[in-house]
Design an enzyme around this catalytic site. Structure first.
Site, short mmCIF file in Angstrom:
data_model
loop_
_atom_site.label_atom_id
_atom_site.label_comp_id
_atom_site.label_asym_id
_atom_site.label_seq_id
_atom_site.Cartn_x
_atom_site.Cartn_y
_atom_site.Cartn_z
N LYS A 38 0.83 -1.20 0.00
CA LYS A 38 0.00 0.00 0.00
C LYS A 38 0.87 1.26 0.00
CE LYS A 38 -0.46 -0.44 5.02
NZ LYS A 38 -0.63 0.80 5.84
N ARG A 134 -9.65 0.76 15.10
CA ARG A 134 -9.73 1.50 13.83
C ARG A 134 -10.96 1.05 13.05
NH1 ARG A 134 -4.12 1.56 10.49
NH2 ARG A 134 -4.64 -0.62 10.12
N HIS A 163 -5.55 -6.90 13.59
CA HIS A 163 -4.33 -6.10 13.46
C HIS A 163 -3.89 -5.64 14.84
CE1 HIS A 163 -1.33 -3.82 11.35
NE2 HIS A 163 -1.80 -2.64 11.72
N ARG A 219 1.02 -10.32 7.16
CA ARG A 219 0.95 -9.14 6.29
C ARG A 219 2.24 -8.35 6.50
NH1 ARG A 219 -3.58 -9.44 9.21
NH2 ARG A 219 -3.04 -7.51 10.28
N TYR A 265 16.50 31.47 3.31
CA TYR A 265 15.42 32.35 3.76
C TYR A 265 15.56 32.71 5.23
CZ TYR A 265 12.98 31.36 -0.59
OH TYR A 265 12.63 31.27 -1.91
N CYS A 311 14.55 24.98 1.25
CA CYS A 311 13.63 25.67 0.33
C CYS A 311 12.73 24.65 -0.35
CB CYS A 311 14.45 26.44 -0.71
SG CYS A 311 15.70 27.48 0.02
N MET A 312 11.88 25.11 -1.22
CA MET A 312 10.93 24.20 -1.88
C MET A 312 11.67 23.21 -2.79
SD MET A 312 7.64 25.12 -4.26
CE MET A 312 6.81 26.04 -2.97
N ASP A 313 12.76 23.67 -3.40
CA ASP A 313 13.43 22.84 -4.41
C ASP A 313 14.92 22.66 -4.17
OD1 ASP A 313 11.65 25.25 -5.97
OD2 ASP A 313 10.88 23.20 -5.91
C1 LIG Z 1 -4.03 -3.97 8.44
C2 LIG Z 1 -2.54 -3.91 8.28
N1 LIG Z 1 -1.86 -5.06 8.17
C3 LIG Z 1 -0.52 -5.07 8.02
C4 LIG Z 1 0.19 -3.89 7.97
C5 LIG Z 1 1.69 -3.96 7.80
O1 LIG Z 1 2.28 -3.53 8.99
P1 LIG Z 1 3.88 -3.38 9.03
O2 LIG Z 1 4.23 -2.36 7.99
O3 LIG Z 1 4.16 -2.93 10.43
O4 LIG Z 1 4.43 -4.74 8.69
C6 LIG Z 1 -0.48 -2.67 8.08
C7 LIG Z 1 0.33 -1.41 8.05
N2 LIG Z 1 -0.37 -0.26 8.46
C8 LIG Z 1 0.28 0.85 8.80
C9 LIG Z 1 1.61 1.08 8.82
O5 LIG Z 1 1.75 2.38 9.24
N3 LIG Z 1 0.55 2.93 9.51
C10 LIG Z 1 -0.37 1.99 9.23
O6 LIG Z 1 -1.66 2.11 9.35
C11 LIG Z 1 -1.88 -2.67 8.24
O7 LIG Z 1 -2.60 -1.53 8.34
#
Ligand SMILES: Cc1ncc(COP(=O)(O)O)c(CNc2conc2O)c1O
Length: 370
Positions: A38, A134, A163, A219, A265, A311-313
């Site tokens: 993700k 969550r 989770h 995961r 700046y 700065c920005m760039d």
């Molecule tokens: C539902 C769920 N599963 C697995 C992972 C993977 O976790 P890891 O990167 O610690 O292995 C995440 C990461 N979620 C997030 C990581 O940082 N902010 C989060 O919400 C998650 O939201």
């Protein structure tokens, strides 16, 4: 579109990604590894990382947002893809047609979803909230409601997951409470669920520290990128990780300034003596945010502080001596035997390493080392 005509770039070592996946698979004695890709693979590049992780033995892809899943389905027609976040019910048909597994945890959602489906089978994983607070089902009764809503529909529960909120911390009480709550929940609900269910509860921290708790798969996010989830886990070194992300730039200007000369700046930085100042083409427009002032970059293995406001760039660094224009500057990564890590940048910014690669914008092209 990335500015490829600028000497600022990131290098993603796909061999490191593969190494980390193999390490985790061996650590789990061959339970499944879902590659969490993700947020554009935590800023590393979703397609390239997904491909490397799958080649190294990951069996599924996990994302947060439906659009990420749709994009990945283009490149990976057969791989199981799970959207871990909430997806609006009106998109369930598109999900079913693309064989994308969604996350469900609300009876109302199931009722709306089935009104959009025209018989296509939709795979869902039930999300259980055992303490992350969550999204997710918080009681057995809620679970029965959601499961009943799926009855006699084309919605198939193919997995359940939870989770952890504190799996990366030294105090294990809350982790154990969540694990216990999940076991209790599963024991009561399992008889009402299909047999061939995939159960997955762990993130990187839980998978590394408590592999035997992990059911069918994990995961795998942050540590697939070679980063430890926290200093606690880094201290325990449950598996050896290789960081994948490096960030580089090059000097585009070098000048000698005199005592009292101001930089950037606000003229907030005044040279304390005759100094050599280098300018590099990266700034907060790239996600190299202003709070990184006083952080250091490496030139020829030497730590060079970022001086004056970013700065920005562009940013300025104080050099230990004059260098040729075009000299490489290491912002994150290894330079000779010196190293600036993602953790160093996170510490300087009083944040966590996860955030750094995610905020580095698309104006920084990512190149891949295969
Ligand atoms: C539902 C769920 N599963 C697995 C992972 C993977 O976790 P890891 O990167 O610690 O292995 C995440 C990461 N979620 C997030 C990581 O940082 N902010 C989060 O919400 C998650 O939201």
């Amino acid at each position: 579109k990335s500015a490829y005509h600028r000497d600022t770039w990131a290098e993603i070592d796909l061999q490191a990604i593969k190494h980390n996946v193999v390490e985790m698979k061996n650590h789990l004695n061959n339970k499944e590894v879902f590659a969490v890709v993700k947020a554009d693979a935590y800023g590393h590049g979703e397609k390239e990382v997904a491909e490397a992780a799958l080649n190294a033995g990951a069996s599924r892809l996990a994302v947060a947002v439906f659009d990420e899943a749709l994009r990945l389905r283009e490149h990976f027609p057969e791989v199981p893809i799970l959207v871990m976040g909430w997806t609006a019910p009106q998109y369930v048909r598109l999900a079913a047609q693309n064989n994308i597994t969604l996350t469900a945890f609300q009876t109302e959602w199931v009722n709306q979803a089935k009104s959009y489906l025209k018989g296509e089978p939709l795979s869902i994983h039930l999300k259980v909230d055992t303490g992350m607070g969550r999204i997710g089902i918080r009681s057995v009764e809620e679970a029965y409601d959601v499961i009943r809503a799926c009855d006699n529909t084309s919605i198939k529960i193919t997995g359940v997951f939870t989770h952890f909120a504190t799996a990366d911390e030294s105090d294990l009480l809350y982790y154990q409470q969540q694990l216990g709550a999940f076991k209790q929940w599963l024991k009561q609900v399992k008889p009402h669920l299909p047999d061939d269910l995939t159960v997955h509860i762990g993130n990187s921290a839980a998978a590394m520290r408590f592999p035997d708790d992990m059911y069918d798969g994990v995961r795998f996010g942050i540590s697939m990128y070679g980063l430890y989830p926290s200093p606690t886990v880094k201290g325990e070194q449950p598996i050896k990780l290789k960081p994948a992300f490096s960030l580089y730039s090059r000097l585009i200007h070098v000048k000698k300034v005199h005592k009292g000369d101001a930089i950037s700046y606000g003229a907030t930085y005044k040279a304390q003596d005759e100094e050599w100042i280098g300018t590099i083409p990266i700034g907060y427009g790239d996600g190299w945010i202003r709070k990184l002032q006083d952080f250091s970059a490496l030139v020829d293995g030497n730590k060079c502080p970022i001086v004056g406001r970013i700065c920005m760039d562009q940013s300025m660094i104080k050099l230990n001596r004059p260098y040729e224009l075009g000299t490489k500057v290491t912002l994150i990564g290894e330079d000779q035997n010196a190293f600036v890590s993602m953790d160093d940048a996170a510490e300087h910014l009083e944040t966590i390493n996860y955030e750094i690669p995610c905020i580095l914008g698309q104006r920084i092209p990512r190149f891949y080392i295969t």
